[in-house]
Motif scaffolding. Structure first.
Motif, mmCIF file in Angstrom:
data_model
loop_
_atom_site.group_PDB
_atom_site.id
_atom_site.type_symbol
_atom_site.label_atom_id
_atom_site.label_comp_id
_atom_site.label_asym_id
_atom_site.label_seq_id
_atom_site.Cartn_x
_atom_site.Cartn_y
_atom_site.Cartn_z
ATOM 1 N N GLY A 363 11.112 21.809 -36.786
ATOM 2 C CA GLY A 363 11.294 21.577 -38.127
ATOM 3 C C GLY A 363 12.009 22.864 -38.703
ATOM 4 N N GLN A 366 15.556 22.725 -37.687
ATOM 5 C CA GLN A 366 16.072 21.801 -38.482
ATOM 6 C C GLN A 366 16.460 22.181 -39.936
ATOM 7 N N LYS A 367 15.766 23.255 -40.462
ATOM 8 C CA LYS A 367 16.290 23.719 -41.733
ATOM 9 C C LYS A 367 17.296 24.863 -41.633
ATOM 10 N N TYR A 369 19.670 24.615 -39.035
ATOM 11 C CA TYR A 369 20.786 24.020 -38.480
ATOM 12 C C TYR A 369 21.129 22.715 -39.176
ATOM 13 N N ILE A 372 21.107 19.264 -37.096
ATOM 14 C CA ILE A 372 19.714 18.888 -36.755
ATOM 15 C C ILE A 372 19.776 17.690 -37.608
ATOM 16 N N ASP A 374 17.781 14.821 -37.043
ATOM 17 C CA ASP A 374 16.103 14.344 -37.130
ATOM 18 C C ASP A 374 15.593 15.168 -35.786
ATOM 19 N N VAL A 375 14.090 15.230 -36.263
ATOM 20 C CA VAL A 375 13.198 15.711 -35.057
ATOM 21 C C VAL A 375 11.988 14.613 -35.160
ATOM 22 N N ILE A 384 15.376 16.249 -30.582
ATOM 23 C CA ILE A 384 16.253 16.890 -31.528
ATOM 24 C C ILE A 384 17.422 16.109 -31.461
ATOM 25 N N ARG A 390 24.670 14.547 -41.831
ATOM 26 C CA ARG A 390 23.257 13.999 -41.997
ATOM 27 C C ARG A 390 23.352 12.744 -42.873
#
Length: 452
Positions: A363, A366-367, A369, A372, A374-375, A384, A390
């Motif tokens: 997570g 994800q913040k 990049y 990304i 969804d995780v 990933i 998005r």
């Protein structure tokens, strides 16, 4: 032959410019000579020969290549839950080889009985009947034949994008073009439905959209009266699609309502991968048949099988499997030792705690990049998903392969799925320290590919 973009839906492929560039930069003349020998001798096929590299050893979570490069293997074809060269499994195999190396048909042995007994004790409900096979694809074939015999019907419903093995019957129920395309007529009666996908679907997004796929399943079953079974992966392992409890429980109810069997393919995910011995335990349902394989043999011996409900013991007059290495004494010893090790080392608890760890640290990536999108994590199985946007969730395909080769250069291997999904399948023995190193490599590689 040129690489088509839809060829990238399953795994990293072996004909891209990215792969050639990585090999040119990292492999020695000695390794290239080995790869050349391999290429000359083996039939070429996507995702296999020509091969990426040549390895000389595997132990714990690591593989080592000809050039001495040591890499954390978070791919492992999903066979290495207990790590490579697991001493407990190896000792059991050696002991069994010295006592009874091969079990001919018509005979049994105590080790086969002990393994079957252990599986029935672990499986919920009345999953009390077992049959073994030398590989997961063969076990899928057994399940399909048993479902036909039990119901007197022959059709199946499975999902698009699913994978159930590479034999003709398995790719017929499977739903991936990379296995089905150009083969010619497949097995008849194999109908397909939309897969579970809570975040992106032609029906929209979220659980309401996912529920519509089951509405469509009911619609199909009202019209396809010859369906013997619905078959699917309870958690799709390649790109880690995780259905909700409500979805799986309603799926079980739909099958009951229409009198069809529910076959769950847990070949790559059973035996601790998701924090439970069986994936369906997360959903508080009992399938009619569950298929297991891959890690069942401890990362050493090819071993698979089915566990079926008591009432399906109805095919004693035909040979459902009849494989030469069906009730393998050595394979049974390996599988029994694998289960013993998972229990003794509390690897189910470890996988559950690592799920929380992975969700947090992935997570954080994800913040960091925007690529990304969804995780998704269940136990020690993580995805990933890379997107170019998005909002639209448009796939970022080429970048996923670039990240793979950056990670390989730094000491981490993983699977690329669906063209744009980084799939992490670490051995269940992976420690926090090792996981921290893997996430650091992934972070560095994402930065190199997407911010430089």
């Amino acid at each position: 032959m040129p690489i088509r973009i839809n060829s990238r839906i399953e795994g990293d492929i072996n004909g891209t410019d990215e792969r050639q560039a990585w090999q040119d930069e990292h492999l020695s003349e000695e390794t290239l000579a080995v790869l050349d020998q391999d290429s000359k001798l083996f039939l070429h096929q996507s995702m296999s020969t020509p091969c990426l590299n040549a390895i000389v050893s595997a132990e714990g979570i690591y593989i080592e290549d000809v050039d001495g490069r040591r890499v954390m293997d978070f791919h492992g074809n999903s066979v290495h839950q207990v790590g490579y060269k697991n001493e407990h499994v190896m000792n059991a195999i050696i002991k069994q080889m010295q006592q009874l190396p091969f079990l001919p048909r018509r005979y049994t042995s105590q080790v086969a009985i002990d393994l079957a007994q252990k599986l029935t004790e672990l499986a919920p409900g009345d999953l009390n009947k077992v049959l073994f096979a030398p590989g997961g694809t063969s076990a899928i074939g057994i399940a399909l034949k048993l479902a036909r015999r039990a119901t007197g019907k022959h059709k199946t419903i499975s999902t698009w994008d699913s994978f159930h093995g590479a034999s003709l019957d398995a790719i017929s129920v499977g739903g991936e073009a990379v296995f089905r395309s150009g083969i010619g007529p497949l097995m008849t009666g194999t109908e397909h439905m939309m897969p579970y996908n809570s975040y992106r679907s032609i029906f929209g997004e979220g659980e309401t959209a996912a529920a519509k796929t089951l509405d469509y399943l009911s619609y199909m079953l009202e019209r396809e009266v010859d369906v013997c079974a619905v078959i699917l992966e309870p958690i799709r392992s390649t790109d880690v699609q995780i259905p909700s409890v409500a979805y799986m429980q309603r799926l079980r109810q739909v099958c009951d309502d229409y009198g069809v069997l529910l076959i769950l393919d847990e070949i790559p995910t059973a035996l601790g991968r998701t924090g439970k011995m069986f994936v369906h335990e997360h959903y508080d349902i009992v399938p009619d048949i569950v298929v297991i394989g891959k890690g069942f043999g401890g990362g050493i011996f090819p071993m698979a099988g089915i566990v079926a409900r008591e009432h399906l013991n109805i095919a004693g007059d035909i040979s459902l499997g009849h494989y030469t290495h069906e009730k393998s004494a050595v394979g049974c010893a390996a599988a029994l030792a694998t289960i013993e090790y998972i229990e003794k080392e509390n690897l189910l608890d470890h996988a559950q705690s690592m799920e929380k760890w992975l969700l947090f640290h992935l997570g954080e990536l994800q913040k960091k990049y925007a690529v990304i999108g969804d995780v998704r994590v269940k136990g020690m199985l993580a995805a990933i998903e890379l997107v170019s946007d998005r909002e639209t969730k448009k796939k970022e395909v080429i970048g996923a392969e670039k990240v793979l080769y950056e990670c390989l250069s730094r000491g981490l291997s993983f699977k690329v799925s669906s063209g744009n999904v980084i799939t992490l399948v670490p051995p269940l023995i992976t420690s926090i320290t090792q996981m921290e190193e893997a996430i650091l490599i992934l972070d560095q590689s994402l930065e190199q590919v997407f911010t430089k």
